[in-house]
Design an enzyme around this catalytic site. Structure first.
Site, PDB file in Angstrom:
ATOM      1  N   HIS A   1      -2.869 -20.670  -9.841  1.00 43.15           N
ATOM      2  CA  HIS A   1      -4.012 -20.170 -10.605  1.00 43.15           C
ATOM      3  C   HIS A   1      -3.636 -19.213 -11.733  1.00 43.15           C
ATOM      4  CE1 HIS A   1      -7.152 -20.988  -7.205  1.00 43.15           C
ATOM      5  NE2 HIS A   1      -6.357 -22.021  -7.434  1.00 43.15           N
TER       6      HIS A   1
ATOM      7  N   CYS B   1      10.849  -4.142  -4.217  1.00 38.81           N
ATOM      8  CA  CYS B   1      10.939  -2.700  -3.954  1.00 38.81           C
ATOM      9  C   CYS B   1      10.157  -2.437  -2.676  1.00 38.81           C
ATOM     10  CB  CYS B   1      10.459  -1.857  -5.144  1.00 38.81           C
ATOM     11  SG  CYS B   1       8.700  -1.859  -5.497  1.00 38.81           S
TER      12      CYS B   1
END
Length: 142
Positions: free
Chosen positions: A98, A65
């Site tokens: 991570h 977006c």
């Protein structure tokens, strides 16, 4: 590999280019986004991507977006979704390594198309590193 993609009107150009990249990589694509530039609501296109990721219908998701924020917030309402708003290759890599991100949220109005394509390549090529990061990801409620 199968990837769901969704976008609002701000992300149409990027989505079409990303679909081309994914198909060139022999990746199956489920398109939940608009193909036009008339104004649409990002939740209508982010929710189906997040649902597909949550249910295991796809391996990964990509949402686009204008700022990347609205679509990311929407996707993260689904169970087992870890959507990451990324703005460069390095953040994208860390989101996978991570945080075990399974949806990439792109801010179409703030990154270039070449950057977006590089980020998609990085997102798909990077694995979760586990280890100390696994303990942290497990603390995210599902």
């Amino acid at each position: 590999m199968k990837v769901a993609i969704g976008n609002d009107h701000a992300g149409t150009e990027y989505k079409l280019a990303i679909i081309g990249l994914l198909k060139s990589m022999q990746i199956e694509v489920i398109n939940h986004g608009t193909d036009g530039t008339d104004s649409v609501d990002y939740p209508d296109h982010a929710h189906p991507v997040a649902y597909d990721v949550e249910k295991g219908n796809v391996d990964m998701g990509i949402i686009i977006c204008g700022s990347g924020n609205g679509a990311c917030m929407t996707a993260n309402k689904q169970q087992n979704v870890r959507a990451a708003l990324c703005w460069n290759k390095e953040i994208t890599q860390l989101a996978r390594e991570h945080n075990d991100a399974n949806i990439l949220s792109l801010p179409a109005r703030y990154i270039s198309l070449p950057q977006a394509l590089e980020m998609v390549r990085t997102f798909l090529a990077t694995s979760f590193s586990g280890g100390r990061h696994e303990r942290r990801v497990e603390k995210i409620p599902v």
